[in-house]
Scaffold this active site. Structure first.
Site, PDB file in Angstrom:
ATOM      1  N   LYS A  35     -39.420  19.117  25.807  1.00 46.02           N
ATOM      2  CA  LYS A  35     -40.253  18.056  25.242  1.00 46.02           C
ATOM      3  C   LYS A  35     -40.490  16.978  26.287  1.00 46.02           C
ATOM      4  O   LYS A  35     -39.600  16.672  27.087  1.00 46.02           O
ATOM      5  CB  LYS A  35     -39.576  17.474  23.999  1.00 46.02           C
ATOM      6  CG  LYS A  35     -39.545  18.471  22.853  1.00 46.02           C
ATOM      7  CD  LYS A  35     -38.649  18.043  21.713  1.00 46.02           C
ATOM      8  CE  LYS A  35     -38.569  19.168  20.688  1.00 46.02           C
ATOM      9  NZ  LYS A  35     -37.402  19.012  19.799  1.00 46.02           N
TER      10      LYS A  35
ATOM     11  N   ARG B 293     -27.709  19.174  15.171  1.00 47.51           N
ATOM     12  CA  ARG B 293     -27.180  18.105  16.020  1.00 47.51           C
ATOM     13  C   ARG B 293     -28.095  16.887  15.935  1.00 47.51           C
ATOM     14  O   ARG B 293     -29.184  16.939  15.365  1.00 47.51           O
ATOM     15  CB  ARG B 293     -27.168  18.575  17.477  1.00 47.51           C
ATOM     16  CG  ARG B 293     -28.572  18.913  17.970  1.00 47.51           C
ATOM     17  CD  ARG B 293     -28.687  19.172  19.441  1.00 47.51           C
ATOM     18  NE  ARG B 293     -30.066  19.244  19.870  1.00 47.51           N
ATOM     19  CZ  ARG B 293     -30.859  20.296  19.761  1.00 47.51           C
ATOM     20  NH1 ARG B 293     -30.392  21.423  19.240  1.00 47.51           N
ATOM     21  NH2 ARG B 293     -32.116  20.244  20.164  1.00 47.51           N
TER      22      ARG B 293
END
Ligand code: MV4
Length: 448
Positions: free
Chosen positions: A237, A291
């Site tokens: 990303k 997470r």
């Protein structure tokens, strides 16, 4: 509540956890490799302990080293950050066996979502919309070919042990299935020691839209809307934003409720991300991350919630400090990932930072662990900071990002900052009209 938390990570995320601990009156323990003695997370934590040599496998990924560090320092809980041991079910289990609290979901939930077939099957059963495809693994080429004919090409063959883009092969037509199937299998075997694969309809121009969920581990869960993370290069990303430029309030409430109810039903504990491909107004589940994610600050910015604090509360058996009804979106937030890398090839660029100046002012947050004179070691990933801006709306956030970038100084090493200066001039970025392929196409025309 815990008195002392050990942070099994480094860099900006370790510092992020130190900050949450300090605001909660909890003592923090930093762990570090021998190359990280001078790292900022070590300086900022209340105490620190060296756990091994620079390679991750011998320090930040070493379960015995981290368990020993807990015993030596008397830490009662471990925050794993992201990466490293954050989605390692064995680690979560071993901590539990040592009566240490893993700040995250149960080992069982990590394992469930780590196997992509089981994850998809579970989410489908909980009413989450999934990409059409095989129910379970494909044992033989004949089976995969039959499925391809049934759902129609193009299809994608994915490794059940994969995720994040590793172990995927596209078959555009029946003629490409044999090669896609065998290549996916052998790559999966080599990379993960597990050659199980599954098949999905290939979506051609989706956006990556992920829903932030949060469970209390006792059957309650909330959602904190979505992030659009479509701007990626090689499955990394580059820029993330919330809310998603193409998601309206009704759609958000609907997919959010579906995700929150799903994780509530399985008694999920802590932060989680439900990843979707979003195309032509439809959501298709692909994976769940168990997470805290790199891009969590954009969600924090628009909801005014400290997600790390909530993780710690829930791990200590306390309730989530807010209700779904109390959550209101305020404005728009954008994060860019600042990497130590040299353009145009994005090659790693470790070395000494001779000057650093972080931008500031209204609506600007810089999460970074670098400082003047700091030497970036060559052993870890290239993320050196995240610049997060918040505005009353998307145009204001974009203007603020441009302004903040104009203030940022990182000298002595190469960074990807010039990429963002160029990106901000693009009409597709200004309008929000991009999909998962936009960045790579743009880079091939403008950079590489
Ligand atoms: C897909 C897809 C198209 N169709 N699945 C890549 C990472 C992993 N999380 C899932 N990925 C994809 N799965 C179907 N059925 C396209 C991708 C994909 C992608 C997804 C999100 C963001 C960037 C991407 C870049 C290339 C491919």
């Amino acid at each position: 509540m815990f008195e002392k938390i050990l942070i099994a990570n480094r860099g900006e995320i370790a510092l992020r956890v130190v900050r949450a601990c300090r605001e909660m009156g909890i003592q923090s323990v930093a762990v570090h490799s021998t190359s990280d003695v001078d790292a900022m997370h070590v300086r900022m934590a209340d105490e620190s302990i060296c756990i091994g040599p620079p390679p991750g496998a011998q320090s930040y990924l070493s379960i015995p080293a981290i368990v020993s560090a807990c015993e030596i320092t008397g830490a009662q809980a471990v925050h794993p950050g992201y990466g490293f041991l954050s989605e390692n079910a064995k680690f979560a289990q071993i901590l539990e066996d040592h009566e240490l609290k893993f700040i995250g979901p149960s080992a069982e939930h990590i394992r469930l979502m780590g196997d992509k077939i089981t994850a998809k099957d579970t989410m489908k059963g909980l009413g989450v919309p999934c990409v059409p495809g095989s129910d379970g693994g494909m044992e033989t080429l004949d089976e995969a070919t039959a499925l391809g004919r049934q759902i129609g090409y193009p299809v994608i063959v994915k490794a059940t042990a994969g995720g994040g883009g590793r172990g995927m092969k596209l078959a555009k037509s029946a003629g490409e299935m044999e090669s896609a199937f065998h290549t996916a299998r052998s790559e999966a075997k080599a990379a993960f020691g597990n050659d199980e694969v599954y098949v999905e309809k290939y979506l051609g121009k989706p956006r990556h839209v992920e829903v932030q969920v949060f469970g209390d581990g006792k059957g309650k869960a909330v959602h904190l809307g979505e992030r659009d993370c479509s701007l990626q290069r090689r499955h990394q990303k580059v820029l993330e934003e919330a809310p998603g430029p193409t998601i309206d309030a009704t759609t958000r409430a609907r997919i959010g409720k579906t995700c929150a109810e799903a994780v509530a039903r399985i008694n999920y504990a802590g932060a989680g991300t439900v990843e979707f491909l979003y195309e032509d107004g439809e959501f298709y589940f692909i994976e769940m991350n168990t997470r805290l994610q790199v891009e969590h600050p954009v969600t924090e910015s628009i909801y005014g919630v400290d997600l790390v604090r909530e993780q710690i509360r829930v791990a200590a058996g306390e309730p989530i400090s807010f209700s779904q009804k109390s959550l209101q979106i305020d404005g728009h937030s954008i994060e860019i990932r600042i990497n130590a890398e040299k353009l145009p090839l994005f090659s790693p660029s470790p070395g000494r930072i001779t000057q650093y100046h972080a931008p500031g002012g209204l609506g600007v947050r810089m999460d970074s662990a670098i400082y003047d004179g700091y030497s970036i070691p060559p052993h870890y990933d290239s993320l050196i900071g995240k610049l997060i801006v918040h505005g009353r709306d998307r145009p204001e956030a974009l203007a603020r990002l441009g302004r903040a970038l104009s203030e940022l100084i990182v000298d002595g090493i190469d960074t990807n900052v010039p990429l963002f200066d160029a990106l901000l001039r693009e009409p597709a970025i200004q309008s929000g009209n991009y999909n998962i392929h936009w960045l790579e196409k743009w880079l091939s025309k403008n950079f590489e």
